[in-house]
Design a protein around this motif. Structure first.
Motif, PDB file in Angstrom:
ATOM      1  N   ASP A  69      -3.537   2.867  -1.342  1.00  0.00           N
ATOM      2  CA  ASP A  69      -3.810   2.155  -2.594  1.00  0.00           C
ATOM      3  C   ASP A  69      -2.703   1.146  -2.851  1.00  0.00           C
ATOM      4  OD1 ASP A  69      -4.583   1.336  -5.129  1.00  0.00           O
ATOM      5  OD2 ASP A  69      -4.496   3.339  -6.008  1.00  0.00           O
ATOM      6  N   ASN A  70      -3.114  -0.101  -3.192  1.00  0.00           N
ATOM      7  CA  ASN A  70      -2.117  -1.126  -3.527  1.00  0.00           C
ATOM      8  C   ASN A  70      -2.231  -1.577  -4.985  1.00  0.00           C
ATOM      9  OD1 ASN A  70      -4.334  -2.823  -3.597  1.00  0.00           O
ATOM     10  ND2 ASN A  70      -3.592  -4.224  -2.015  1.00  0.00           N
ATOM     11  N   GLY A  71      -2.923  -0.813  -5.797  1.00  0.00           N
ATOM     12  CA  GLY A  71      -3.092  -1.165  -7.208  1.00  0.00           C
ATOM     13  C   GLY A  71      -4.396  -1.860  -7.491  1.00  0.00           C
ATOM     14  N   SER A  72      -4.925  -2.612  -6.535  1.00  0.00           N
ATOM     15  CA  SER A  72      -6.214  -3.274  -6.743  1.00  0.00           C
ATOM     16  C   SER A  72      -7.236  -2.871  -5.686  1.00  0.00           C
ATOM     17  CB  SER A  72      -6.049  -4.802  -6.758  1.00  0.00           C
ATOM     18  OG  SER A  72      -5.461  -5.244  -5.570  1.00  0.00           O
ATOM     19  N   ASN A  73      -6.794  -2.410  -4.543  1.00  0.00           N
ATOM     20  CA  ASN A  73      -7.694  -1.950  -3.472  1.00  0.00           C
ATOM     21  C   ASN A  73      -7.346  -0.522  -3.083  1.00  0.00           C
ATOM     22  OD1 ASN A  73      -9.055  -4.466  -3.087  1.00  0.00           O
ATOM     23  ND2 ASN A  73      -7.293  -5.198  -1.902  1.00  0.00           N
ATOM     24  N   THR A  74      -8.385   0.265  -2.871  1.00  0.00           N
ATOM     25  CA  THR A  74      -8.220   1.632  -2.388  1.00  0.00           C
ATOM     26  C   THR A  74      -9.009   1.789  -1.103  1.00  0.00           C
ATOM     27  OG1 THR A  74      -7.975   2.474  -4.640  1.00  0.00           O
ATOM     28  CG2 THR A  74      -8.541   4.079  -2.943  1.00  0.00           C
ATOM     29  N   VAL A  75      -8.347   2.317  -0.082  1.00  0.00           N
ATOM     30  CA  VAL A  75      -8.989   2.550   1.210  1.00  0.00           C
ATOM     31  C   VAL A  75      -8.889   4.044   1.503  1.00  0.00           C
ATOM     32  CG1 VAL A  75      -9.007   1.967   3.664  1.00  0.00           C
ATOM     33  CG2 VAL A  75      -8.272   0.251   1.982  1.00  0.00           C
ATOM     34  N   ASN A  76     -10.033   4.660   1.812  1.00  0.00           N
ATOM     35  CA  ASN A  76     -10.082   6.098   2.065  1.00  0.00           C
ATOM     36  C   ASN A  76     -10.231   6.397   3.542  1.00  0.00           C
ATOM     37  OD1 ASN A  76     -10.073   7.196  -0.720  1.00  0.00           O
ATOM     38  ND2 ASN A  76     -11.920   5.941  -0.882  1.00  0.00           N
ATOM     39  N   GLY A  77      -9.535   7.436   3.965  1.00  0.00           N
ATOM     40  CA  GLY A  77      -9.616   7.902   5.342  1.00  0.00           C
ATOM     41  C   GLY A  77      -9.357   9.390   5.389  1.00  0.00           C
ATOM     42  N   THR A  78      -9.046   9.876   6.582  1.00  0.00           N
ATOM     43  CA  THR A  78      -8.716  11.283   6.764  1.00  0.00           C
ATOM     44  C   THR A  78      -7.482  11.400   7.653  1.00  0.00           C
ATOM     45  OG1 THR A  78     -10.194  11.499   8.679  1.00  0.00           O
ATOM     46  CG2 THR A  78     -11.119  12.059   6.520  1.00  0.00           C
TER      47      THR A  78
ATOM     48  N   ALA B 233     -12.416   4.358   8.736  1.00  0.00           N
ATOM     49  CA  ALA B 233     -13.620   3.718   9.279  1.00  0.00           C
ATOM     50  C   ALA B 233     -13.568   2.206   9.079  1.00  0.00           C
ATOM     51  CB  ALA B 233     -14.874   4.295   8.626  1.00  0.00           C
ATOM     52  N   SER B 234     -12.976   1.763   7.992  1.00  0.00           N
ATOM     53  CA  SER B 234     -12.867   0.340   7.678  1.00  0.00           C
ATOM     54  C   SER B 234     -11.813   0.186   6.593  1.00  0.00           C
ATOM     55  CB  SER B 234     -14.216  -0.214   7.207  1.00  0.00           C
ATOM     56  OG  SER B 234     -14.606   0.437   6.006  1.00  0.00           O
ATOM     57  N   PRO B 235     -11.352  -0.996   6.309  1.00  0.00           N
ATOM     58  CA  PRO B 235     -11.563  -2.275   6.999  1.00  0.00           C
ATOM     59  C   PRO B 235     -10.853  -2.280   8.352  1.00  0.00           C
ATOM     60  CG  PRO B 235      -9.935  -2.533   5.257  1.00  0.00           C
ATOM     61  CD  PRO B 235     -10.440  -1.122   5.168  1.00  0.00           C
ATOM     62  N   SER B 236     -11.055  -3.348   9.102  1.00  0.00           N
ATOM     63  CA  SER B 236     -10.603  -3.386  10.491  1.00  0.00           C
ATOM     64  C   SER B 236      -9.095  -3.200  10.648  1.00  0.00           C
ATOM     65  CB  SER B 236     -11.062  -4.674  11.179  1.00  0.00           C
ATOM     66  OG  SER B 236     -10.502  -5.802  10.528  1.00  0.00           O
ATOM     67  N   ASN B 237      -8.285  -3.767   9.743  1.00  0.00           N
ATOM     68  CA  ASN B 237      -6.843  -3.591   9.897  1.00  0.00           C
ATOM     69  C   ASN B 237      -6.434  -2.125   9.697  1.00  0.00           C
ATOM     70  OD1 ASN B 237      -7.479  -3.990   7.154  1.00  0.00           O
ATOM     71  ND2 ASN B 237      -5.434  -4.717   6.669  1.00  0.00           N
ATOM     72  N   PHE B 238      -7.136  -1.401   8.849  1.00  0.00           N
ATOM     73  CA  PHE B 238      -6.860   0.025   8.676  1.00  0.00           C
ATOM     74  C   PHE B 238      -7.431   0.821   9.842  1.00  0.00           C
ATOM     75  CE2 PHE B 238      -5.706  -1.305   4.510  1.00  0.00           C
ATOM     76  CZ  PHE B 238      -4.828  -0.354   4.037  1.00  0.00           C
ATOM     77  N   ASN B 239      -8.538   0.369  10.382  1.00  0.00           N
ATOM     78  CA  ASN B 239      -9.128   1.036  11.540  1.00  0.00           C
ATOM     79  C   ASN B 239      -8.155   1.064  12.714  1.00  0.00           C
ATOM     80  OD1 ASN B 239     -10.874   0.772  14.215  1.00  0.00           O
ATOM     81  ND2 ASN B 239     -11.985   2.026  12.720  1.00  0.00           N
TER      82      ASN B 239
ATOM     83  N   TYR C 169       0.839  -1.206   0.000  1.00  0.00           N
ATOM     84  CA  TYR C 169       0.000   0.000   0.000  1.00  0.00           C
ATOM     85  C   TYR C 169       0.870   1.249   0.000  1.00  0.00           C
ATOM     86  CZ  TYR C 169      -4.449  -2.353   0.812  1.00  0.00           C
ATOM     87  OH  TYR C 169      -5.578  -3.123   0.676  1.00  0.00           O
ATOM     88  N   GLY C 170       0.510   2.181  -0.865  1.00  0.00           N
ATOM     89  CA  GLY C 170       1.083   3.518  -0.845  1.00  0.00           C
ATOM     90  C   GLY C 170       0.062   4.445  -0.211  1.00  0.00           C
ATOM     91  N   PHE C 171       0.511   5.289   0.701  1.00  0.00           N
ATOM     92  CA  PHE C 171      -0.372   6.211   1.417  1.00  0.00           C
ATOM     93  C   PHE C 171      -0.135   7.624   0.910  1.00  0.00           C
ATOM     94  CE2 PHE C 171      -0.205   2.519   4.035  1.00  0.00           C
ATOM     95  CZ  PHE C 171      -1.398   2.475   4.734  1.00  0.00           C
ATOM     96  N   SER C 172      -1.218   8.262   0.472  1.00  0.00           N
ATOM     97  CA  SER C 172      -1.162   9.652   0.011  1.00  0.00           C
ATOM     98  C   SER C 172      -1.927  10.522   0.997  1.00  0.00           C
ATOM     99  CB  SER C 172      -1.783   9.787  -1.379  1.00  0.00           C
ATOM    100  OG  SER C 172      -1.064   9.016  -2.311  1.00  0.00           O
ATOM    101  N   PHE C 173      -1.211  11.439   1.628  1.00  0.00           N
ATOM    102  CA  PHE C 173      -1.803  12.387   2.577  1.00  0.00           C
ATOM    103  C   PHE C 173      -2.117  13.664   1.796  1.00  0.00           C
ATOM    104  CE2 PHE C 173       0.888   9.526   4.984  1.00  0.00           C
ATOM    105  CZ  PHE C 173       0.137   9.245   6.111  1.00  0.00           C
ATOM    106  N   ASN C 174      -3.333  13.745   1.291  1.00  0.00           N
ATOM    107  CA  ASN C 174      -3.714  14.873   0.450  1.00  0.00           C
ATOM    108  C   ASN C 174      -3.874  16.138   1.293  1.00  0.00           C
ATOM    109  OD1 ASN C 174      -3.748  13.151  -1.770  1.00  0.00           O
ATOM    110  ND2 ASN C 174      -5.888  12.609  -1.429  1.00  0.00           N
TER     111      ASN C 174
END
Length: 164
Positions: free
Chosen positions: A81-90, A122-128, A68-73
Motif C-alpha cells: 500500500d502506498n496510500g492511494s494504491n493497494t496491491v494484494n498478493g500472498t 498476480a498483477s500489476p506486472s511490476n509486482f508480478n 509502498y509499505g508491505f504487510s506480511f499478514n
C-alpha cells in the motif's frame, strides 16, 4: 560345523547392528528448519516493510516500489500500500530441503539456504516480477535479503526488504 554356525550368527548380528543404527541428523535438521521457518514468519509478519533494493537480472527496478509499505499478514496475505494504491498478493515461508531445485545456489552458505521465501502477486506486472521462490541470503530483525537464480536464463534477482 559349529564354526560355520558361529560365523553365520555373528554376520546376522553385525547386519542387524548396522541396519538398526539411527541417524537423528535428519530429525534435528527438520526441527531446525521448522524453527527457522517460524522465526522468519514471525519476523516479517510484525510491522510493515519497504523494498530498498530490487535488481532483476542486472536491472535496478527498486523505484517501481517507492512509497509502498508491505504487510506480511499472518494468514498468508501480502498487502502493498502506498496510500492511494493497494496491491494484494500472498506469501509463505517453506522448507525446500526435500525438493530437487535446479535453481539452488549452493554457494549461499546460510542456515536458511533450504528455506524458500515465497511471494506471489498476480498483477500489476511490476509486482508480478516479485513472484518467486526466493532464497534467504541474510536476515536481521530489521532487514531480509533474498536472491533468486533463474533456471531458464541463469539471471540473478536480488530483493531486500527493510522494516519501517
Amino acid at each position: 560345523m559349529k564354526s560355520n554356525n558361529l560365523l553365520y550368527t555373528l554376520m546376522v548380528f553385525a547386519l542387524l547392528f548396522i541396519s538398526c543404527s539411527s541417524d537423528n541428523s535428519d530429525d534435528v535438521n527438520a526441527a531446525n528448519s521448522m524453527a527457522d521457518i517460524q522465526e522468519i514468519s514471525d519476523l516479517v509478519s510484525n510491522g510493515t516493510w519497504t523494498i530498498t533494493n530490487f535488481v532483476d537480472s542486472g536491472s535496478d527496478e527498486t523505484a517501481n516500489f517507492t512509497g509502498y509499505g508491505f504487510s506480511f499478514n499472518s494468514d498468508g496475505n501480502l498487502v502493498a500500500d502506498n496510500g492511494s494504491n493497494t496491491v494484494n498478493g500472498t506469501w509463505s515461508v517453506t522448507d525446500d530441503s526435500g525438493s530437487d531445485d535446479s535453481n539452488d545456489d549452493s554457494s549461499i552458505d546460510d542456515s536458511s539456504d533450504d528455506i524458500d521465501f515465497n511471494i506471489f502477486f498476480a498483477s500489476p506486472s511490476n509486482f508480478n516480477e516479485l513472484s518467486e521462490d526466493w532464497d534467504i541470503v541474510s536476515r536481521t530483525d530489521s532487514r531480509i535479503e533474498l536472491i533468486h537464480v533463474s533456471g531458464g536464463n541463469g539471471g540473478t534477482d536480488n530483493l531486500t526488504f527493510e522494516k519501517n
